[in-house]
Design an enzyme around this catalytic site. Structure first.
Site, PDB file in Angstrom:
ATOM      1  N   GLY A  66      57.954  18.147  80.291  1.00 15.17           N
ATOM      2  CA  GLY A  66      57.833  19.533  80.729  1.00 15.17           C
ATOM      3  C   GLY A  66      56.597  19.847  81.544  1.00 15.17           C
ATOM      4  CB  CYS A  97      54.698   7.595  87.190  1.00 21.95           C
ATOM      5  SG  CYS A  97      55.731   7.239  85.781  1.00 21.95           S
TER       6      CYS A  97
END
Lengths: 340, 161
Positions: A145, A266
């Site tokens: 989130g 990432c």
């Protein structure tokens, strides 16, 4: 920056990384920085407090804070804290002590949702996507989130955010972070991202902005998660690349014409980055436009070839973020617009 | 796997009015902009996005909607208990049954302990420390019972100011 003891990277990983950054000095800097702890960064939750007020409160803990980017005053680096007299006697840098483990998350201000602990590079996708007030925004792989709450802040709780997450456990973390941050414009759904997009298209719901922050092999997160060195596996990269292509393709089809999508990971693995972008450009041909975008730190252009594969030259518009360039984690970002 | 069939309960205008009326009696709250929803028997959520009720139902057709909006309050036998965020969002609306804590009391409260304090009030009260809204407690003659969830508690007093 002090190096720490971390698991030994696998030989194939070393070999691949050295091919990605061929310059020997650059390699040296990379291998040095991934052995150091990441910088502590937080994002002020402007829904609840302004930056100046929070800085004042946090300075009472003797934290030393820096606002690294003028245009993003809500982003703060916590350099460390003013040492006590006793600490000063043993410290090399007499003016800066390290925060205690977990200290960042233990303050009253954190518990009340006045700030969110988020690594600098993880803030980049929302900066790139730049969601606006009153837009309809989909965060396809939303947990935990960080980016959803960041979007909620930027959109000032207007418009609507759909935050989807496939895993029940991760979805609970997402829900708790959205709650702590006071985000009121979000609907949390639990479904595999691919079938979510198929179903949402059947309902004729289309989005102004979409973020596909795809599940990835996490090569960029070695500083905060050194166990990735042990878990790293080339087979996983292949499987993830397939999933990422399917997620991005499904998401693209739920974008409004003229709408924009950011794909991010990432990881440094080109199969999960430029390989996916090359696929999507071929898949949607004249219906898709790859966009250039500005970020407040040093990035490198996407690769146009990897392991004998040539990628579409437009892939150069994507951005690679290496840890040694900005003292961050590693990241990859690409941005598109739907044309038809 | 069969998807869960339980839908979110979206408050009708009448139900929302009724809910605000009770909040008005408890805390002086007069208005809450947005859609109120319930998941399960007690938890009330506040959605302030642009989707209307029909659009939320359309989303429910596509996948399990875990929640829409923010956990605002728990509708309990003894009244409505606002969450921490509920008290923060409705800060400017709350006009009565507010208990202001001292710094020491605030720390006790945020560590999840009851606060020994005679407030002259009974039932649910809003807890405040300076400008910070800290959720709801239940006041009885000599103490305020704590409802701060474990994940939101201060763990170590020594790191506090």
């Amino acid at each position: 920056m002090k190096e720490r003891k971390i698991p030994e990277p696998k030989p194939l990983f070393i070999e691949r990384m050295n091919r990605l950054i061929p310059d020997t000095n650059d390699q040296k800097n990379y291998w040095k920085i991934v052995k150091t702890e990441p910088v502590n960064t937080i994002r002020v939750n402007t829904m609840k407090i302004n930056s100046e007020e929070l800085i004042k409160k946090l300075e009472d803990y003797k934290w030393k804070l820096i606002q690294p980017w003028k245009n993003y005053p809500e982003i703060l680096i916590v350099e460390g804290k003013t040492p006590s007299e006793r600490e000063r006697e043993i410290l090399i840098n007499k003016n800066l002590a390290k925060l205690e483990p977990g200290e960042l998350g233990r303050t009253l201000e954190h518990l009340l949702g006045y700030y969110y602990i988020q690594e600098l590079s993880s803030m980049l996708p929302i900066m790139a996507l730049n969601p606006k007030e009153n837009e309809i925004f989909l965060d396809l792989c939303a947990s935990p989130g960080s980016k959803t709450t960041q979007a909620g802040n930027v959109m000032k709780n207007t418009g609507t955010i759909i935050a989807n997450e496939v895993s029940l456990g991760r979805m609970r973390i997402l829900a708790s972070n959205l709650e702590r941050c006071g985000i009121t414009n979000t609907i949390i759904t639990r479904k595999d991202g691919r079938s979510f997009c198929r179903k949402i298209k059947e309902q004729k719901i289309y989005f102004d902005k979409i973020l596909v922050d795809a599940p990835c092999s996490g090569e960029g997160t070695l500083r905060s998660s050194p166990k990735t060195f042990l878990m790293w596996n080339p087979k996983t990269i292949k499987a993830l690349s397939r999933l990422q292509k399917e997620l991005l393709k499904s998401a693209f089809m739920t974008l409004k014409i003229g709408g924009e999508i950011v794909y991010s990971t990432c990881t440094h693995a080109p199969e999960e980055n430029e390989g996916v972008i090359n696929f999507i450009l071929n898949e949607f041909k004249d219906k898709i436009e790859i966009l250039d975008f500005e970020l407040p730190l040093k990035t490198r252009p996407g690769l146009t070839q990897w392991e004998g594969k040539e990628y579409d030259s437009r892939v150069k518009k994507t951005k690679r973020v290496y840890p040694q360039d900005n003292n961050t984690e590693g990241f990859f970002l690409a941005k598109f617009r739907r044309l038809g | 796997m069969t998807p869960p069939t339980e839908q979110l309960k979206i408050f009708s205008e009448k139900e929302k009015k009724e809910f605000i009326k009770r909040l008005n009696e408890q805390f002086g709250i007069k208005k809450i902009p947005g859609i109120l929803l319930k998941r399960g028997k007690e938890k009330v959520f506040l959605f302030q996005g642009s989707f209307d009720k029909e659009k939320i139902r359309e989303i429910e057709k596509t996948s399990f909607v875990e929640r829409a909006g923010l956990y605002l309050a728990k509708d309990e036998e003894y009244g409505i208990r606002l969450s921490i965020e509920g008290t923060q969002i409705l800060k400017n609306e709350i006009t009565k049954n507010i208990v202001e804590l001292s710094k020491d009391e605030m720390q006790t409260w945020m560590m999840g302990h009851e606060v020994l304090k005679k407030t002259g009030m009974t039932g649910f009260v809003i807890i405040k420390y300076l400008k910070d809204m800290l959720g709801t407690g239940k006041a009885s003659e000599e103490k305020i019972t704590n409802f701060i969830p474990k994940s939101r508690r201060l763990k170590d007093k020594s790191v506090e100011k």
